[in-house]
Design an enzyme around this catalytic site. Structure first.
Site, PDB file in Angstrom:
ATOM      1  N   GLU A 283       6.095   3.914   1.706  1.00  0.00           N
ATOM      2  CA  GLU A 283       6.800   5.057   1.034  1.00  0.00           C
ATOM      3  C   GLU A 283       7.100   6.010   2.274  1.00  0.00           C
ATOM      4  O   GLU A 283       8.093   6.601   2.280  1.00  0.00           O
ATOM      5  CB  GLU A 283       5.953   5.654   0.046  1.00  0.00           C
ATOM      6  CG  GLU A 283       4.927   6.537   0.681  1.00  0.00           C
ATOM      7  CD  GLU A 283       4.084   7.424  -0.518  1.00  0.00           C
ATOM      8  OE1 GLU A 283       4.309   6.997  -1.737  1.00  0.00           O
ATOM      9  OE2 GLU A 283       3.274   8.163  -0.152  1.00  0.00           O
TER      10      GLU A 283
ATOM     11  N   GLY B  26       0.851  -1.233   0.010  1.00  0.00           N
ATOM     12  CA  GLY B  26       0.038   0.213   0.126  1.00  0.00           C
ATOM     13  C   GLY B  26       0.885   1.267  -0.058  1.00  0.00           C
ATOM     14  O   GLY B  26       1.902   1.220  -0.322  1.00  0.00           O
ATOM     15  N   ARG B  27       0.281   2.331   0.579  1.00  0.00           N
ATOM     16  CA  ARG B  27       1.090   3.691   0.446  1.00  0.00           C
ATOM     17  C   ARG B  27       1.898   3.841   1.850  1.00  0.00           C
ATOM     18  O   ARG B  27       2.913   4.433   1.652  1.00  0.00           O
ATOM     19  CB  ARG B  27       0.041   4.793   0.385  1.00  0.00           C
ATOM     20  CG  ARG B  27      -0.385   5.076  -1.272  1.00  0.00           C
ATOM     21  CD  ARG B  27      -1.095   6.467  -1.362  1.00  0.00           C
ATOM     22  NE  ARG B  27      -2.323   6.458  -0.474  1.00  0.00           N
ATOM     23  CZ  ARG B  27      -2.941   7.334   0.252  1.00  0.00           C
ATOM     24  NH1 ARG B  27      -1.830   8.408   0.657  1.00  0.00           N
ATOM     25  NH2 ARG B  27      -3.877   7.379   0.812  1.00  0.00           N
TER      26      ARG B  27
ATOM     27  N   TYR C  89       5.207  -4.777  -6.638  1.00  0.00           N
ATOM     28  CA  TYR C  89       4.282  -4.255  -7.633  1.00  0.00           C
ATOM     29  C   TYR C  89       5.137  -3.668  -8.812  1.00  0.00           C
ATOM     30  O   TYR C  89       5.999  -3.148  -8.531  1.00  0.00           O
ATOM     31  CB  TYR C  89       3.603  -3.227  -6.825  1.00  0.00           C
ATOM     32  CG  TYR C  89       2.664  -2.518  -7.661  1.00  0.00           C
ATOM     33  CD1 TYR C  89       1.271  -3.340  -7.960  1.00  0.00           C
ATOM     34  CD2 TYR C  89       2.397  -1.266  -8.285  1.00  0.00           C
ATOM     35  CE1 TYR C  89       0.188  -2.882  -8.906  1.00  0.00           C
ATOM     36  CE2 TYR C  89       1.387  -0.748  -9.219  1.00  0.00           C
ATOM     37  CZ  TYR C  89       0.212  -1.518  -9.510  1.00  0.00           C
ATOM     38  OH  TYR C  89      -0.511  -1.038 -10.192  1.00  0.00           O
TER      39      TYR C  89
ATOM     40  N   CYS D 260       3.882  -6.403  -2.669  1.00  0.00           N
ATOM     41  CA  CYS D 260       3.510  -5.193  -3.296  1.00  0.00           C
ATOM     42  C   CYS D 260       4.290  -3.939  -2.987  1.00  0.00           C
ATOM     43  O   CYS D 260       5.810  -4.194  -3.405  1.00  0.00           O
ATOM     44  CB  CYS D 260       2.153  -4.514  -2.865  1.00  0.00           C
ATOM     45  SG  CYS D 260       1.387  -3.404  -4.099  1.00  0.00           S
ATOM     46  N   HIS D 261       4.103  -2.834  -2.429  1.00  0.00           N
ATOM     47  CA  HIS D 261       5.031  -1.826  -2.218  1.00  0.00           C
ATOM     48  C   HIS D 261       5.928  -1.884  -0.801  1.00  0.00           C
ATOM     49  O   HIS D 261       6.815  -1.112  -0.547  1.00  0.00           O
ATOM     50  CB  HIS D 261       4.084  -0.469  -2.212  1.00  0.00           C
ATOM     51  CG  HIS D 261       3.664   0.096  -3.435  1.00  0.00           C
ATOM     52  ND1 HIS D 261       2.545  -0.507  -3.910  1.00  0.00           N
ATOM     53  CD2 HIS D 261       4.110   0.879  -4.229  1.00  0.00           C
ATOM     54  CE1 HIS D 261       2.370   0.143  -5.012  1.00  0.00           C
ATOM     55  NE2 HIS D 261       3.291   1.111  -5.365  1.00  0.00           N
TER      56      HIS D 261
END
Length: 191
Positions: A91, A87-88, A137, A117-118
């Site tokens: 980051e 997800g976000r 991802y 993923c992320h």
């Protein structure tokens, strides 16, 4: 009983937090879900990412996920494995020095690590993937390459294993992702 440290944070992908957490608890693991600057009982907001034919995923509000352990109380040597949600959240989670040191411990100790993923953005920042084959991802693929890893372009419903590292592009890969993580954790499920 096996203990797993599970890293997540605000606007993590809903399925990539909820589903692995529930699956790992289902097999009897103690799973401590943590986020920097949060403690046991705090929530992280999740986001649902979906693949609807656009050039990238769409994002919708998810659930509130209650953390069951305090980040500041983590002693990484107490854990048998690590899971990193996507997800976000990754980051900004990768900007936390203590979290990066925690991740490095699992690689230095050759303990099982699963990232989806992320979540792989945390691994690239930690500098632990040089020479390793892994997936993420697709938009994270260039980061994998820049960090010295060998990006594996595989379908979203699959997982890739390199030694004690399991990675998957996205939540459709959960069955393979969790199955492979359980294998490297030494857990066998008899049917």
């Amino acid at each position: 009983m096996k203990k797993v440290l599970f890293l997540t944070g605000d606007f993590t992908e809903d399925y990539e937090t909820m589903v692995p957490f529930q699956m790992l608890e289902m097999v009897g693991y103690t799973v401590h879900t943590v986020c920097p600057d949060k403690k046991k009982g705090d929530i992280v907001k999740t986001a649902i990412h979906d693949f609807e034919g656009d050039q990238t995923y769409t994002e919708k509000p998810g659930h509130n996920f209650v953390l069951n352990y305090s980040f500041d109380e983590v002693n990484v040597s107490d854990y048998d494995g690590l899971v990193i949600a996507g997800g976000r959240a990754p980051e900004y989670l990768r900007l936390n020095g203590k979290l990066i040191e925690m991740v490095k411990h699992f690689f230095e100790s050759d303990k099982p690590v699963a990232a989806i993923c992320h979540g792989i953005q945390i691994l690239t920042t930690a500098g632990v993937i040089k020479g390793k084959k892994l997936t993420a991802y697709p938009a994270v693929g260039p980061e994998v390459t820049l960090a010295g890893g060998e990006f594996q372009d595989i379908p979203a419903d699959q997982a890739y294993v390199d030694g004690n590292l399991v990675t998957s592009p996205a939540w459709p890969g959960h069955p393979s992702f969790i199955r492979e993580f359980l294998k490297i954790m030494g857990t066998k499920i008899e049917i």
